[in-house]
Design a protein around this motif. Structure first.
Motif, PDB file in Angstrom:
ATOM      1  N   GLN A 197       0.824  -1.200   0.000  1.00  0.00           N
ATOM      2  CA  GLN A 197       0.000   0.000   0.000  1.00  0.00           C
ATOM      3  C   GLN A 197       0.864   1.258   0.000  1.00  0.00           C
ATOM      4  N   HIS A 200       2.283   1.791  -3.523  1.00  0.00           N
ATOM      5  CA  HIS A 200       1.280   2.337  -4.450  1.00  0.00           C
ATOM      6  C   HIS A 200       1.116   3.847  -4.249  1.00  0.00           C
ATOM      7  N   THR A 201       1.063   4.257  -2.996  1.00  0.00           N
ATOM      8  CA  THR A 201       0.918   5.687  -2.700  1.00  0.00           C
ATOM      9  C   THR A 201       2.129   6.466  -3.188  1.00  0.00           C
ATOM     10  N   THR A 212       0.931   2.829 -13.790  1.00  0.00           N
ATOM     11  CA  THR A 212       0.119   1.727 -13.285  1.00  0.00           C
ATOM     12  C   THR A 212       1.060   0.678 -12.702  1.00  0.00           C
ATOM     13  N   LEU A 213       0.953   0.459 -11.411  1.00  0.00           N
ATOM     14  CA  LEU A 213       1.862  -0.446 -10.709  1.00  0.00           C
ATOM     15  C   LEU A 213       1.276  -1.848 -10.688  1.00  0.00           C
TER      16      LEU A 213
END
Length: 224
Positions: A197, A200-201, A212-213
């Motif tokens: 998480q 992603h941030t 786009t991960l």
């Protein structure tokens, strides 16, 4: 080793093979430490030392394999039962690391040249335990961690900047794949939901939401 079937996420292992010698009451205890990942590799090292030290009285051994340390073996090689292999295995298994990780993928072989003075059962236990512990004191060690690999595409012009900024932020940047039209930037993080998480941030902020991960796989990485 590219697997995710282990509950462990990190462990300590050898950076390189190591040799250390102790003399105890005229007996020579030569400790060889090897990094191994299979029983076959461990037994090959033991066999090789039997040949190179063919004139030694004993070639005692112990090894621990795998992130979860499921495989643990020891051999007294002619010393009284329980006085060599088990103390050596205990020295490996109970080794304390500063980061609280455990030691694994390590083979210890202690070659003993008898000096003419019997040590007794207690003396042998201490000697073989001390031989391995002292060998580990002098051996180079490092952390090995299971990382989840994430990737995103970027232009050639931006990829190098992203790599530098990710490294500066403390991320493990894996080799970038440079393709004809774009680059694929790869990042390794601890295999936890919280770490995913946070990544992603971070990527959303770093690329202003353009990237786009994607999660690709997990792999064990030496953190040297």
């Amino acid at each position: 080793m590219n697997t995710n079937d282990s509950a462990a996420t990190r462990y300590t292992t050898l950076t390189s093979d190591s040799i250390h010698e102790l003399e105890i009451k005229r007996s020579r205890f030569i400790t060889y430490l090897f990094r191994v990942e299979t029983e076959a590799a461990a037994r090959a090292h033991i066999a090789a030392l039997r040949k190179s030290h063919f004139d030694a009285r004993h070639h005692c051994s112990a090894f621990i394999l795998g992130p979860d340390r499921i495989v643990q073996r020891s051999n007294d090689d002619g010393e009284p039962s329980g006085t060599a292999g088990i103390p050596m295995l205990d020295a490996l298994a109970k080794r304390e690391m500063p980061d609280a990780s455990v030691l694994s993928d390590v083979l210890a072989v202690v070659v003993r040249y008898f000096g003419g003075i019997k040590l007794g059962a207690g003396g042998l236990v201490r000697a073989y335990s001390d031989a391995v512990s002292s060998g580990l004191d002098h051996a180079p060690l490092h952390l090995r961690q299971r990382l989840r690999i994430f990737a995103f595409t970027a232009s050639h012009a931006q990829a190098a900047r992203y790599e530098n900024e990710l490294r500066a932020a403390g991320y493990q940047v894996e080799p970038t794949e440079w393709q004809a039209q774009h680059a694929i930037v790869r990042i390794g993080i601890p295999d936890t939901e919280q770490a995913a998480q946070e990544l992603h941030t971070h990527i959303a902020t770093l690329t202003s939401g353009a990237a786009t991960l994607n999660s690709t796989n997990t792999q064990w990485v030496d953190l040297i």
